[in-house]
Design an enzyme around this catalytic site. Structure first.
Site, short mmCIF file in Angstrom:
data_model
loop_
_atom_site.label_atom_id
_atom_site.label_comp_id
_atom_site.label_asym_id
_atom_site.label_seq_id
_atom_site.Cartn_x
_atom_site.Cartn_y
_atom_site.Cartn_z
N ILE A 153 51.13 11.30 21.83
CA ILE A 153 49.76 11.61 21.12
C ILE A 153 50.26 12.37 19.78
O ILE A 153 49.92 11.85 18.73
CB ILE A 153 48.75 12.22 21.72
CG1 ILE A 153 48.47 11.59 22.94
CG2 ILE A 153 47.69 12.78 20.94
CD1 ILE A 153 47.70 12.32 24.03
N ASP A 172 57.59 21.59 20.41
CA ASP A 172 57.89 21.04 21.72
C ASP A 172 59.07 21.46 22.32
O ASP A 172 60.33 21.66 21.45
CB ASP A 172 57.81 19.46 21.41
CG ASP A 172 57.65 18.43 22.46
OD1 ASP A 172 56.54 17.82 22.37
OD2 ASP A 172 58.30 18.62 23.45
N PRO A 205 49.94 19.08 28.05
CA PRO A 205 49.53 19.23 29.29
C PRO A 205 49.27 20.76 29.68
O PRO A 205 49.71 21.67 29.13
CB PRO A 205 50.20 18.60 30.26
CG PRO A 205 51.78 18.73 29.47
CD PRO A 205 51.43 18.61 27.93
N ARG A 233 44.66 19.53 27.18
CA ARG A 233 43.88 20.06 28.37
C ARG A 233 43.07 21.44 28.23
O ARG A 233 43.80 22.54 27.58
CB ARG A 233 45.11 20.09 29.32
CG ARG A 233 45.36 18.97 30.39
CD ARG A 233 44.34 18.45 31.11
NE ARG A 233 44.66 17.23 31.74
CZ ARG A 233 44.29 16.02 31.28
NH1 ARG A 233 43.82 15.73 30.07
NH2 ARG A 233 44.57 14.95 31.94
N ASP A 257 37.82 18.45 22.31
CA ASP A 257 37.47 17.45 23.43
C ASP A 257 37.82 17.88 24.81
O ASP A 257 37.26 17.36 25.90
CB ASP A 257 38.15 16.23 23.18
CG ASP A 257 37.71 14.95 23.88
OD1 ASP A 257 36.45 14.49 23.94
OD2 ASP A 257 38.43 14.30 24.56
N GLU A 262 34.95 22.52 32.61
CA GLU A 262 34.10 21.20 32.26
C GLU A 262 33.18 20.93 33.33
O GLU A 262 33.58 20.79 34.78
CB GLU A 262 34.96 20.06 32.34
CG GLU A 262 36.11 20.31 30.86
CD GLU A 262 37.10 19.10 30.48
OE1 GLU A 262 36.68 18.00 31.23
OE2 GLU A 262 37.57 19.20 29.47
N HIS A 281 35.21 15.24 26.46
CA HIS A 281 36.23 14.53 27.10
C HIS A 281 36.19 13.33 27.21
O HIS A 281 36.19 12.66 28.02
CB HIS A 281 36.63 15.36 28.60
CG HIS A 281 37.80 15.35 28.85
ND1 HIS A 281 38.43 16.21 29.79
CD2 HIS A 281 38.80 14.60 28.56
CE1 HIS A 281 39.79 15.86 30.05
NE2 HIS A 281 39.79 14.96 29.38
#
Length: 321
Positions: A153, A172, A205, A233, A257, A262, A281
């Site tokens: 992504i 990263d 993640p 996440r 999102d 949630e 989401h």
């Protein structure tokens, strides 16, 4: 004949994949137990599985060599200690969301840079609010985006944003993609580069190392004109700290999102804050081609497994991705 088990619960996707795998690769004996009790028996002599193998099933799975996780970011507890220390290989479907979620990110970036939340507030109040925007306009041709996680992504997001003229700083721990024109650093450099960004975008993640990696300390390092965007996440960000940072003016606003809890509770302060964009989401909710992409990852690895070749999308079990 190697045995492949689709672990319960058997939802429509599991059933579809089981039928497709059986039809495409009859070299596998495919089993789809409906209950946990049935799975406990079937998994004993299985060579491979899709889904989750709970601790009691792992203890009796004497031949298991490969487990395919159907989600790039599974539920908390999927990677328990015994599973992580087991010699089996785990794979996942990471990389299949690259275009859908990057487009969702672009929606947030464009809307926030132009002040859309302010104008939407004026529209709901039926006001012709030419001066409704209370935060500075951000010209993307001279703006900087920090992307936390430049995998499937993140690297596509970087490409799109650079096409708009933006500078991209990527963070990263194990870069897998070439991103010409972007600066790439390890996670230890995150706080050094946060003050440079007009948009801080996180796609990573939930892992032991990323849990609440964005909290009040990080928000204080950001420009007070900058925006925070999370499509990875929810547990990566302390939602209370983010709301406090927006309310106090530490950051200008956000596009979310995913959320720490949630659904986000209806009484949470974030709902009432200005200059905030929130979607529930749904960044890939209606993406019809994802089913075929998911199955292709599974099928390609099933073929590799039959030929005893290294698998794709292997998970670092200790880091959960």
């Amino acid at each position: 004949m190697p045995k492949f088990v689709f672990m319960p619960p058997q939802d429509d996707l599991q059933k579809q994949f089981a039928a497709r795998l059986s039809d495409t690769l009859p070299e596998f004996e495919v089993s789809s137990p409906e209950t946990n009790e049935e799975a406990l028996e079937v998994i004993r002599d299985a060579d491979a599985a899709m889904g989750w193998i709970p601790p009691n099933a792992l203890k009796v799975a004497k031949r298991i060599k490969w487990l395919h996780n159907p989600n790039a970011g599974p539920f908390y507890g999927y990677y328990y200690e015994e599973l992580c220390s087991h010699p089996l290989t785990i794979t996942n479907p990471r990389g299949i969301y690259w275009d859908h979620i990057s487009h969702h990110i672009l929606m947030f970036v464009l809307a926030l840079s132009r002040g859309l939340p302010w104008f939407e507030t004026a529209r709901r109040d039926r006001k012709w609010g030419k001066n409704a925007r209370k935060s500075p306009y951000i010209y993307l041709g001279e703006a900087t985006a920090l992307i936390n996680g430049v995998g499937g992504i993140g690297h596509e997001t970087a490409r799109i944003l650079m096409e708009l003229g933006m500078k991209v700083i990527g963070i990263d721990p194990r870069p897998e993609y070439e991103i010409p024109g972007a600066e790439i650093y390890g996670p230890e450099e995150l706080e050094n580069h946060l003050p440079k960004a007009d948009f801080v975008i996180t796609t990573v993640p939930h892992t032991p190392k990323t849990e609440k990696m964005f909290n009040l300390n990080q928000f204080k390092l950001m420009k007070n004109t900058a925006y925070f965007i999370n499509v990875g996440r929810g547990m990566v960000c302390s939602i209370d700290d983010l709301a406090d940072a927006i309310e106090s003016g530490e950051v200008a606003g956000c596009g979310l999102d995913v959320y720490e809890t949630e659904p986000l509770p209806s009484d949470h302060k974030l709902w009432g804050l200005e200059n905030v964009l929130m979607t529930p989401h749904v960044a890939v909710a209606d993406a019809e081609n994802l089913v075929d992409r998911r199955f292709k990852v599974l099928l390609d690895n099933a073929r590799l497994f039959l030929d005893e070749n290294p698998l794709n999308n292997v998970v670092d079990k200790e880091n959960w991705y």
